[in-house]
Design a protein around this motif. Structure first.
Motif, PDB file in Angstrom:
ATOM      1  N   HIS A 155       0.842  -1.208   0.000  1.00 41.82           N
ATOM      2  CA  HIS A 155       0.000   0.000   0.000  1.00 41.82           C
ATOM      3  C   HIS A 155       0.873   1.253   0.000  1.00 41.82           C
ATOM      4  O   HIS A 155       0.643   2.184  -0.776  1.00 41.82           O
ATOM      5  N   HIS A 156       1.883   1.276   0.864  1.00 45.54           N
ATOM      6  CA  HIS A 156       2.748   2.446   1.006  1.00 45.54           C
ATOM      7  C   HIS A 156       3.482   2.757  -0.303  1.00 45.54           C
ATOM      8  O   HIS A 156       3.541   3.907  -0.734  1.00 45.54           O
ATOM      9  N   THR A 157       4.001   1.730  -0.937  1.00 43.64           N
ATOM     10  CA  THR A 157       4.699   1.910  -2.221  1.00 43.64           C
ATOM     11  C   THR A 157       3.755   2.495  -3.258  1.00 43.64           C
ATOM     12  O   THR A 157       4.106   3.422  -3.989  1.00 43.64           O
ATOM     13  N   ARG A 158       2.561   1.977  -3.304  1.00 41.58           N
ATOM     14  CA  ARG A 158       1.578   2.479  -4.275  1.00 41.58           C
ATOM     15  C   ARG A 158       1.228   3.940  -4.008  1.00 41.58           C
ATOM     16  O   ARG A 158       1.099   4.736  -4.933  1.00 41.58           O
ATOM     17  N   MET A 159       1.092   4.300  -2.731  1.00 41.26           N
ATOM     18  CA  MET A 159       0.774   5.687  -2.393  1.00 41.26           C
ATOM     19  C   MET A 159       1.934   6.621  -2.738  1.00 41.26           C
ATOM     20  O   MET A 159       1.713   7.735  -3.221  1.00 41.26           O
ATOM     21  N   LYS A 162       1.814   7.168  -6.402  1.00 36.49           N
ATOM     22  CA  LYS A 162       0.686   8.044  -6.732  1.00 36.49           C
ATOM     23  C   LYS A 162       1.058   9.512  -6.472  1.00 36.49           C
ATOM     24  O   LYS A 162       0.775  10.375  -7.283  1.00 36.49           O
ATOM     25  N   LYS A 163       1.732   9.786  -5.342  1.00 37.06           N
ATOM     26  CA  LYS A 163       2.148  11.148  -5.016  1.00 37.06           C
ATOM     27  C   LYS A 163       3.192  11.661  -6.006  1.00 37.06           C
ATOM     28  O   LYS A 163       3.230  12.839  -6.334  1.00 37.06           O
ATOM     29  N   GLN A 164       4.045  10.759  -6.464  1.00 37.95           N
ATOM     30  CA  GLN A 164       5.112  11.133  -7.387  1.00 37.95           C
ATOM     31  C   GLN A 164       4.534  11.636  -8.710  1.00 37.95           C
ATOM     32  O   GLN A 164       5.083  12.536  -9.331  1.00 37.95           O
ATOM     33  N   PHE A 165       3.411  11.078  -9.134  1.00 41.35           N
ATOM     34  CA  PHE A 165       2.842  11.419 -10.434  1.00 41.35           C
ATOM     35  C   PHE A 165       1.684  12.414 -10.342  1.00 41.35           C
ATOM     36  O   PHE A 165       0.949  12.571 -11.285  1.00 41.35           O
TER      37      PHE A 165
END
Length: 166
Positions: A155-159, A162-165
């Motif tokens: 979950h953390h990696t995905r978030m 998401k913030k990066q893009f």
């Protein structure tokens, strides 16, 4: 009254009744629940909460100390309840989940509950014999924790992505 008016009035009253019953059955949520609150709760759990759990499971876990086990169970149960409350709120209001999908949310909640349950077994004195016959619950607790940590990390990696893009 003509025969045309009566069915229209009846339909109108039926619609009113449906609307009122729909409103009275609507799910209500506490006023403190907001998307920002839920996001901060998730960030706290994913950050300092998981670091604290990691330190306890991998460095401080000792089956002889029942108080630490009890505190960890309470931590997991409390966070699970808070996060589930946020998940219900977010699902009802924004059609999103507290974690990035309904599947991962369900899996994280299941992993939290499984770790708390395993800790409760240790607290109650359930024996976990190792190959030498000694009571050693640590590998079982670590395995439950590892499952939770991998799901939270996913979950953390995905978030972060998401913030990066944004």
């Amino acid at each position: 009254m003509d025969t045309f008016t009566f069915p229209i009035q009846r339909a109108f009253w039926f619609l009113c009744l449906l609307m009122v019953s729909g409103i009275s059955n609507a799910k209500t949520h506490p006023s403190y629940l907001t998307p920002e609150y839920c996001e901060s709760l998730v960030e706290q759990f994913v950050g300092s909460g998981m670091r604290s759990l990691d330190k306890y499971v991998n460095e401080n876990f000792n089956p002889a100390y029942r108080g630490g086990i009890r505190n960890t169970i309470q931590f997991l149960e409390q966070r699970s309840a808070w996060l589930k409350e946020c998940d219900d709120y977010l699902t009802d209001t924004a059609q999103v989940n507290v974690f990035y999908s309904s599947e991962i949310s369900r899996k994280i909640f299941t992993a939290m509950d499984a770790l708390a349950k395993e800790l409760q077994h240790v607290r109650e004195g359930v024996e976990y014999p190792d190959d030498a016959g000694n009571n050693n619950p640590a590998p079982f607790i670590k395995r439950r924790y590892k499952t939770l940590a991998q799901l939270v990390d996913r979950h953390h990696t995905r978030m972060l992505m998401k913030k990066q893009f944004r």
